[in-house]
Design an enzyme around this catalytic site. Sequence first.
Site, PDB file in Angstrom:
ATOM      1  N   LYS A   1      23.929  40.355  35.006  1.00 46.30           N
ATOM      2  CA  LYS A   1      25.169  40.390  35.783  1.00 46.30           C
ATOM      3  C   LYS A   1      25.361  41.805  36.287  1.00 46.30           C
ATOM      4  O   LYS A   1      24.876  42.760  35.666  1.00 46.30           O
ATOM      5  CB  LYS A   1      26.364  39.996  34.901  1.00 46.30           C
ATOM      6  CG  LYS A   1      27.517  39.412  35.677  1.00 46.30           C
ATOM      7  CD  LYS A   1      27.290  37.926  35.968  1.00 46.30           C
ATOM      8  CE  LYS A   1      28.437  37.312  36.731  1.00 46.30           C
ATOM      9  NZ  LYS A   1      28.348  35.838  36.718  1.00 46.30           N
TER      10      LYS A   1
HETATM   11  P1  NAD Z   1      36.278  34.533  44.180  1.00 43.38           P
HETATM   12  O1  NAD Z   1      36.402  35.993  44.300  1.00 43.38           O
HETATM   13  O2  NAD Z   1      35.764  33.751  45.324  1.00 43.38           O
HETATM   14  O3  NAD Z   1      37.700  33.916  43.771  1.00 43.38           O
HETATM   15  C1  NAD Z   1      38.433  34.372  42.670  1.00 43.38           C
HETATM   16  C2  NAD Z   1      39.819  33.775  42.758  1.00 43.38           C
HETATM   17  O4  NAD Z   1      40.542  34.121  41.568  1.00 43.38           O
HETATM   18  C3  NAD Z   1      40.649  34.296  43.927  1.00 43.38           C
HETATM   19  O5  NAD Z   1      41.429  33.254  44.449  1.00 43.38           O
HETATM   20  C4  NAD Z   1      41.533  35.345  43.263  1.00 43.38           C
HETATM   21  O6  NAD Z   1      42.738  35.585  43.984  1.00 43.38           O
HETATM   22  C5  NAD Z   1      41.801  34.673  41.955  1.00 43.38           C
HETATM   23  N1  NAD Z   1      42.288  35.589  40.933  1.00 43.38           N
HETATM   24  C6  NAD Z   1      41.887  36.854  40.665  1.00 43.38           C
HETATM   25  N2  NAD Z   1      42.615  37.376  39.682  1.00 43.38           N
HETATM   26  C7  NAD Z   1      43.480  36.420  39.283  1.00 43.38           C
HETATM   27  C8  NAD Z   1      44.486  36.343  38.304  1.00 43.38           C
HETATM   28  N3  NAD Z   1      44.739  37.385  37.499  1.00 43.38           N
HETATM   29  N4  NAD Z   1      45.183  35.208  38.195  1.00 43.38           N
HETATM   30  C9  NAD Z   1      44.923  34.162  38.994  1.00 43.38           C
HETATM   31  N5  NAD Z   1      43.984  34.154  39.938  1.00 43.38           N
HETATM   32  C10 NAD Z   1      43.270  35.278  40.077  1.00 43.38           C
HETATM   33  O7  NAD Z   1      35.391  34.278  42.861  1.00 43.38           O
HETATM   34  P2  NAD Z   1      34.560  32.964  42.481  1.00 43.38           P
HETATM   35  O8  NAD Z   1      33.173  33.160  42.945  1.00 43.38           O
HETATM   36  O9  NAD Z   1      35.310  31.756  42.895  1.00 43.38           O
HETATM   37  O10 NAD Z   1      34.532  33.066  40.892  1.00 43.38           O
HETATM   38  C11 NAD Z   1      35.563  32.549  40.066  1.00 43.38           C
HETATM   39  C12 NAD Z   1      35.050  32.355  38.644  1.00 43.38           C
HETATM   40  O11 NAD Z   1      33.938  31.460  38.661  1.00 43.38           O
HETATM   41  C13 NAD Z   1      34.556  33.616  37.936  1.00 43.38           C
HETATM   42  O12 NAD Z   1      34.799  33.505  36.563  1.00 43.38           O
HETATM   43  C14 NAD Z   1      33.046  33.560  38.184  1.00 43.38           C
HETATM   44  O13 NAD Z   1      32.327  34.320  37.237  1.00 43.38           O
HETATM   45  C15 NAD Z   1      32.818  32.076  38.019  1.00 43.38           C
HETATM   46  N6  NAD Z   1      31.579  31.568  38.623  1.00 43.38           N
HETATM   47  C16 NAD Z   1      31.316  31.766  39.959  1.00 43.38           C
HETATM   48  C17 NAD Z   1      30.156  31.239  40.501  1.00 43.38           C
HETATM   49  C18 NAD Z   1      29.841  31.345  41.969  1.00 43.38           C
HETATM   50  O14 NAD Z   1      28.877  30.716  42.403  1.00 43.38           O
HETATM   51  N7  NAD Z   1      30.595  32.080  42.768  1.00 43.38           N
HETATM   52  C19 NAD Z   1      29.251  30.545  39.687  1.00 43.38           C
HETATM   53  C20 NAD Z   1      29.546  30.358  38.340  1.00 43.38           C
HETATM   54  C21 NAD Z   1      30.720  30.869  37.825  1.00 43.38           C
END
Ligand code: NAD
Length: 422
Positions: A111
């Site tokens: 990561k």
């Molecule tokens: P992203 O940046 O696209 O979206 C994150 C979202 O969370 C945004 O809407 C943001 O405003 C919101 N957010 C941030 N801080 C917050 C808070 N304190 N309270 C409420 N909402 C909050 O990120 P993403 O890619 O959607 O990732 C989200 C989660 O999914 C993370 O834990 C990431 O590790 C996990 N994840 C992502 C992927 C991927 O393919 N992108 C794959 C597996 C896991």
Amino acid sequence: MSLEHTIYGSPVFQQACRQFDLAADILEMEPGLRDRTKQPRRCVVVTLPVRLDSGKIESFEGYRVQHNLSTGPAKGGIRFHQDVTLGEVAALAMWMSWKCSLVGLPFGGAKGGVVVNARDMSPQELERLSRRYIQEIAPFIGPQVDIPAPDVGTNEQVMAWMMDTYSNHVGHYDPGIITGKPIALGGSLGRREATGEGVAWFTKAYLADLGIKAADTTVVIQGFGNVGGETALALESWGAKIIGISDFTGGITNPKGINVREALDYSAKNRSLQGCTGGDPVNNAELLELPCTVLIPAALERVITRENAPRLRCRLLAEAANGPTTNEADKIIAERGDIELIPDVLCNSGGVIVSYFEWLQNLQNYYWSKQEVFEKLHRQLAQAKTAVDEAQARHQCSRRTAALVLGIARVADAKAKRGLFP
Ligand code: NAD
């Protein structure tokens, strides 16, 4: 060796270590192999001086942690967020190791992260930061060494700049260095939707096990970015009602159902959900405790805690985010016995599975249809679900520990069989 007090020491790293220990106890791993499997292999810390539009130069701190390289090139996203720490990145790298192993991918785990509030940057500043980060970690990554991807705060455009920077570094177009790219640059059809599609697939599968139908399903989602948004679209089109959504500014709730497409358009236009009129305003703490069939944390770690776990009012807790549930909350949920939990390493594995497909397509220079991608994805998710359900029955443990037992056992087995150098 107690890892809690190393440079990685932090609440979220401890959380990952405690989860590991529960699974390692079931596996009766001997101490030498246990330590070797648990510890991150290596990390790089980089300083990233970036020229801002004002002409001022600001330096940012960046990390890349490679947890496991024994089962293939390391794989894992890059997070841009103001609260990123080395310990958090190490925990996320550890979870990537178990996730890739659990779903049978030929990858290790890694990561990356940069301590920055990317929302405050102009696109030009963000491009300079993204390029500088990849330039600094270029000696440690590669299509056969470590393949990054998007995570919180990064997206397809950031992946494009990073791929371009690496390609310039090696002197030729090299799309296999990173996944989650735009389609025009070797991205895979279906990658953008993949994590949410997988979360929705598991949600539907576990609801079916509980005998709950789409028409009777209400859903609350914290986090409305890539994963939260795609999950909402997939579950809405299945027939479930999305009654609560939120982002870092707070959220909205509407018992009649939120129009997901309209909320996404609003969020894209206004860069947040603040002021969205699709429902009544709600803050993030209240949102998590709304009565619903499915609660989906899809933002950051450690939001389901000792405090709110007793007050959750969902039937299914689908962990789209990595590490959303603390160890204490895990215990409370197990004691309550009325909530089924789909653990992160299983629930959000669709993203890395399609990242694997993207990497394969890049290496072969042969591209698949979206239908082919989704068929292969669903097959792999179904295999993982069956394996986890069997392991849970066999070991009489939580679903999280069952998933980790499978993921950790394969990594430990590979390490033991490879032997120790020298
Ligand atoms: P992203 O940046 O696209 O979206 C994150 C979202 O969370 C945004 O809407 C943001 O405003 C919101 N957010 C941030 N801080 C917050 C808070 N304190 N309270 C409420 N909402 C909050 O990120 P993403 O890619 O959607 O990732 C989200 C989660 O999914 C993370 O834990 C990431 O590790 C996990 N994840 C992502 C992927 C991927 O393919 N992108 C794959 C597996 C896991």
